[in-house]
Design a protein around this motif. Structure first.
Motif, PDB file in Angstrom:
ATOM      1  N   ARG A 101       0.822  -1.195   0.007  1.00 53.12           N
ATOM      2  CA  ARG A 101      -0.018  -0.020  -0.006  1.00 53.12           C
ATOM      3  C   ARG A 101       0.971   1.366  -0.180  1.00 53.12           C
ATOM      4  O   ARG A 101       1.699   1.471   0.813  1.00 53.12           O
ATOM      5  N   PHE A 103       2.007   5.140   0.481  1.00 54.17           N
ATOM      6  CA  PHE A 103       1.808   6.208   1.505  1.00 54.17           C
ATOM      7  C   PHE A 103       2.814   7.534   1.015  1.00 54.17           C
ATOM      8  O   PHE A 103       3.972   7.128   0.633  1.00 54.17           O
ATOM      9  N   HIS A 117      -1.047  14.896   8.482  1.00 56.04           N
ATOM     10  CA  HIS A 117      -1.504  13.543   8.073  1.00 56.04           C
ATOM     11  C   HIS A 117      -2.123  14.018   6.739  1.00 56.04           C
ATOM     12  O   HIS A 117      -2.987  14.678   6.553  1.00 56.04           O
ATOM     13  N   ASP A 119      -3.778  10.901   3.665  1.00 54.19           N
ATOM     14  CA  ASP A 119      -3.725   9.434   3.222  1.00 54.19           C
ATOM     15  C   ASP A 119      -4.349   9.704   1.531  1.00 54.19           C
ATOM     16  O   ASP A 119      -5.079  10.492   1.483  1.00 54.19           O
ATOM     17  N   ASN A 121      -5.672   6.846  -1.864  1.00 58.70           N
ATOM     18  CA  ASN A 121      -5.496   5.617  -2.566  1.00 58.70           C
ATOM     19  C   ASN A 121      -5.928   5.798  -3.971  1.00 58.70           C
ATOM     20  O   ASN A 121      -6.608   6.583  -4.105  1.00 58.70           O
ATOM     21  N   LYS A 137      -7.438   9.738   9.159  1.00 58.51           N
ATOM     22  CA  LYS A 137      -7.494   8.457   9.086  1.00 58.51           C
ATOM     23  C   LYS A 137      -7.242   7.778   7.752  1.00 58.51           C
ATOM     24  O   LYS A 137      -6.104   8.502   7.257  1.00 58.51           O
ATOM     25  N   ARG A 138      -7.899   6.930   7.274  1.00 57.38           N
ATOM     26  CA  ARG A 138      -7.563   6.313   5.777  1.00 57.38           C
ATOM     27  C   ARG A 138      -8.455   6.246   4.994  1.00 57.38           C
ATOM     28  O   ARG A 138      -9.733   6.660   5.143  1.00 57.38           O
ATOM     29  N   ALA A 194      -8.482   0.204   2.146  1.00 58.28           N
ATOM     30  CA  ALA A 194      -8.294   1.053   3.308  1.00 58.28           C
ATOM     31  C   ALA A 194      -7.830   0.512   4.484  1.00 58.28           C
ATOM     32  O   ALA A 194      -6.968   1.371   5.161  1.00 58.28           O
ATOM     33  N   ARG A 195      -8.049  -0.647   4.682  1.00 59.67           N
ATOM     34  CA  ARG A 195      -7.290  -1.552   5.844  1.00 59.67           C
ATOM     35  C   ARG A 195      -5.877  -1.723   5.567  1.00 59.67           C
ATOM     36  O   ARG A 195      -5.202  -2.135   6.315  1.00 59.67           O
ATOM     37  N   GLY A 196      -5.355  -1.457   4.380  1.00 60.52           N
ATOM     38  CA  GLY A 196      -4.130  -1.828   4.062  1.00 60.52           C
ATOM     39  C   GLY A 196      -3.886  -3.364   3.829  1.00 60.52           C
ATOM     40  O   GLY A 196      -2.701  -3.901   3.810  1.00 60.52           O
TER      41      GLY A 196
END
Length: 288
Positions: A101, A103, A117, A119, A121, A137-138, A194-196
């Motif tokens: 994943r 970053f 921060h 994030d 995807n 968060k993500r 999202a959970r990686g």
């Protein structure tokens, strides 16, 4: 959260202490067709913006269409991150987790445009790339074209829970059944990303209850999901292209997202979409 500093009047003695004014930042989505950049332009941008590993990956593709998809997707990431974070495209350091994943490497003093921060995807399929960016968060995103082979859809269906398979098979073979398969698939992909975890998370270990015409009614998370409550957005941003967004439930999240179309040379007016209420741990019968 981004902040603005309000300056004092010039030439009026000592400046008062800075006052930080919170600026809400919504979730950002960028949907970009491969046709948004010519191959020549994509190649020039890639040569200047992508890192050595990305350029080596692009060079390994056997088919030009796959190379073009990759270059468009990864120059899109660099450009959109430049707009959101304030880091020049070539200066961004993007690293990957053990599961692959990507970053954005954080900076000790925070991002030039505020906050520490960010994030993101990325998903690409069927000639489109979808990028999601969030400052809390993500985020996970997935995009799929409805024009999939029947055999591929049958294989996808076998990865779902028995209840989800039953819901799909309520529709006769055809476009409506295909749509149900891909709605579930994009949601599961977005959540796993999202959970990686990606495909390392078996898709029959968690389930969705969907409304017949769109929307997530309920979500049963896998046993290892400590939070268990998420926001899910389903979109068909262009006809025949389905996408999904997964966001952990967060009381501080701005309750809408902005969908931008095309390559982000500038900040054209986006489509604003309200985020649904979080869903979580209790299963429910499938809606019709």
């Amino acid at each position: 959260m981004m902040t603005l500093t309000t300056p004092g009047p010039l030439g009026a003695g000592p400046l008062p202490q800075s006052r930080e004014v919170p600026v809400p930042v919504p979730v950002k989505l960028w949907l970009c067709s491969n046709d948004a950049l010519s191959p020549a332009v994509a190649g020039v941008l890639a040569a200047h913006w992508l890192d050595e590993g990305e350029r080596e990956t692009a060079a390994r593709f056997l088919f030009e269409r796959d190379r073009r998809q990759y270059l468009l997707a990864h120059t899109l990431v660099r450009r959109a991150l430049a707009l959101e974070a304030g880091l020049a495209e070539a200066e961004q350091v993007i690293w990957r987790s053990a599961r692959g994943r990507p970053f954005l490497q954080p900076l000790p003093g925070g991002l030039p445009r505020g906050g520490g921060h960010l994030d993101f995807n990325l998903s690409h399929a069927g000639g489109y790339s979808l990028l999601g960016i969030v400052r809390s968060k993500r985020i996970g995103v997935d995009v799929e074209g409805l024009a999939r082979e029947a055999r591929a859809l049958e294989t996808i269906l076998t990865t779902f829970t028995a209840e989800e398979q039953g819901w799909v098979l309520e529709e006769p073979a055809g476009e409506r059944r295909s749509r149900r398969v891909l709605r579930l698939w994009t949601l599961k992909e977005a959540y796993s990303k999202a959970r990686g975890l990606g495909l390392a998370l078996p898709f029959d270990e968690f389930s969705f209850t969907l409304a017949g015409e769109g929307g997530v009614l309920a979500f049963r998370p896998p046993a290892d999901d400590g939070d268990g409550r998420w926001r899910f957005v389903e979109l068909e941003p262009v006809p025949g292209v389905l996408s999904a967004v997964a966001l952990p439930a967060d009381d501080g999240l701005v309750p809408y997202l902005e969908l931008h179309h095309g390559f982000p040379w500038d900040r054209a007016t986006p489509r604003v979409i309200a985020l649904p209420e979080p869903v979580g741990a209790s299963p429910a019968p499938h809606g019709r």
